[in-house]
Design a protein around this motif. Structure first.
Motif, short mmCIF file in Angstrom:
data_model
loop_
_atom_site.label_atom_id
_atom_site.label_comp_id
_atom_site.label_asym_id
_atom_site.label_seq_id
_atom_site.Cartn_x
_atom_site.Cartn_y
_atom_site.Cartn_z
N LEU A 194 0.83 -1.21 0.00
CA LEU A 194 0.00 0.00 0.00
C LEU A 194 0.86 1.25 0.00
O LEU A 194 0.61 2.21 -0.73
N ALA A 195 1.91 1.25 0.83
CA ALA A 195 2.78 2.42 0.92
C ALA A 195 3.52 2.68 -0.38
O ALA A 195 3.60 3.81 -0.87
N ALA A 196 4.07 1.62 -0.96
CA ALA A 196 4.83 1.78 -2.19
C ALA A 196 3.91 2.16 -3.35
O ALA A 196 4.27 2.99 -4.20
N GLY A 197 2.73 1.60 -3.37
CA GLY A 197 1.78 1.94 -4.44
C GLY A 197 1.34 3.39 -4.37
O GLY A 197 1.05 4.01 -5.39
N GLY A 198 1.29 3.94 -3.16
CA GLY A 198 0.86 5.33 -3.01
C GLY A 198 1.97 6.33 -3.20
O GLY A 198 1.72 7.54 -3.22
#
Length: 205
Positions: free
Chosen positions: A25-29
């Motif tokens: 989630l963090a990397a995708g955002g």
């Protein structure tokens, strides 16, 4: 920090437990930094994982790219005793204490107990930094809903903790930090037709 904007005293949301899900989630955002506030019992998790022959949540969090563990405990005798147990368990499993930051939070006004001072001194040589957070009645009453009213010493402790985390990351991986690897997207699987019966053995993706 990813937040749900709920009142601090409300119950916890049902969230995924796997650290990799949060990293995805963090990397995708495209976030520059993410603070994951976990509630699992570190020492219990490490011992249980060792007994069951699995990696455990603590090890999984520590294995994420550029992760800096922050171990929090109350600045009381029982609080630091529990923390020392967790530190011993982490050391026995070879977890990265050298890049971990310990934060001791005072639960009330008054002097810091001698046992807490002794524990903080002992921990200095085992972890990247030990940060003391003073008692702040505003947090006890309102949480962080009105951060402008936090005490000066509380803000200074927060700045110190952030600086310690960043310094630990730089010592470990260099300055500046390179971009964290982006996880591969999950392959798109077939969408099941709700009108069709599920085959024996369940669905596969």
């Amino acid at each position: 920090m990813l937040t749900d904007h709920r009142e601090w005293h409300q119950g916890q949301l049902a969230l995924p437990e796997a650290p990799a899900a949060w990293y995805q989630l963090a990397a995708g955002g495209g976030w520059q930094a993410v603070v994951a506030d976990t509630t699992h019992l570190v020492a219990h998790d490490i011992v249980t994982a060792r007994t069951g022959g699995s990696a455990g949540l603590t090890a999984a969090w520590c294995s994420l790219p550029f992760s800096v563990p922050v171990l929090c405990a109350l600045a009381t005798g029982p609080g630091v005793a529990a923390l020392q147990t967790a530190i011993k368990a982490a050391a026995a499993e070879g977890l990265p204490l050298q890049r971990s930051v310990v934060v001791l939070s005072s639960p009330g006004e008054g002097r810091i107990p001698a046992a807490v001072k002794a524990a903080a001194t002992m921990l200095q040589s085992l972890v990247a930094a030990v940060v003391m957070v003073p008692f702040d009645p505003h947090i006890r009453t309102h949480g962080l809903a009105d951060s402008e009213r936090l005490g000066r010493r509380t803000k200074e402790a927060g700045d110190t903790a952030v600086a310690a985390v960043l310094a630990a990351a730089h010592r470990t991986w260099g300055d500046p930090l390179s971009p964290a690897p982006t996880p591969a997207a999950l392959p798109a699987g077939p969408t099941p037709d709700p009108a069709q019966p599920v085959p024996e053995g369940g669905l596969t993706t």
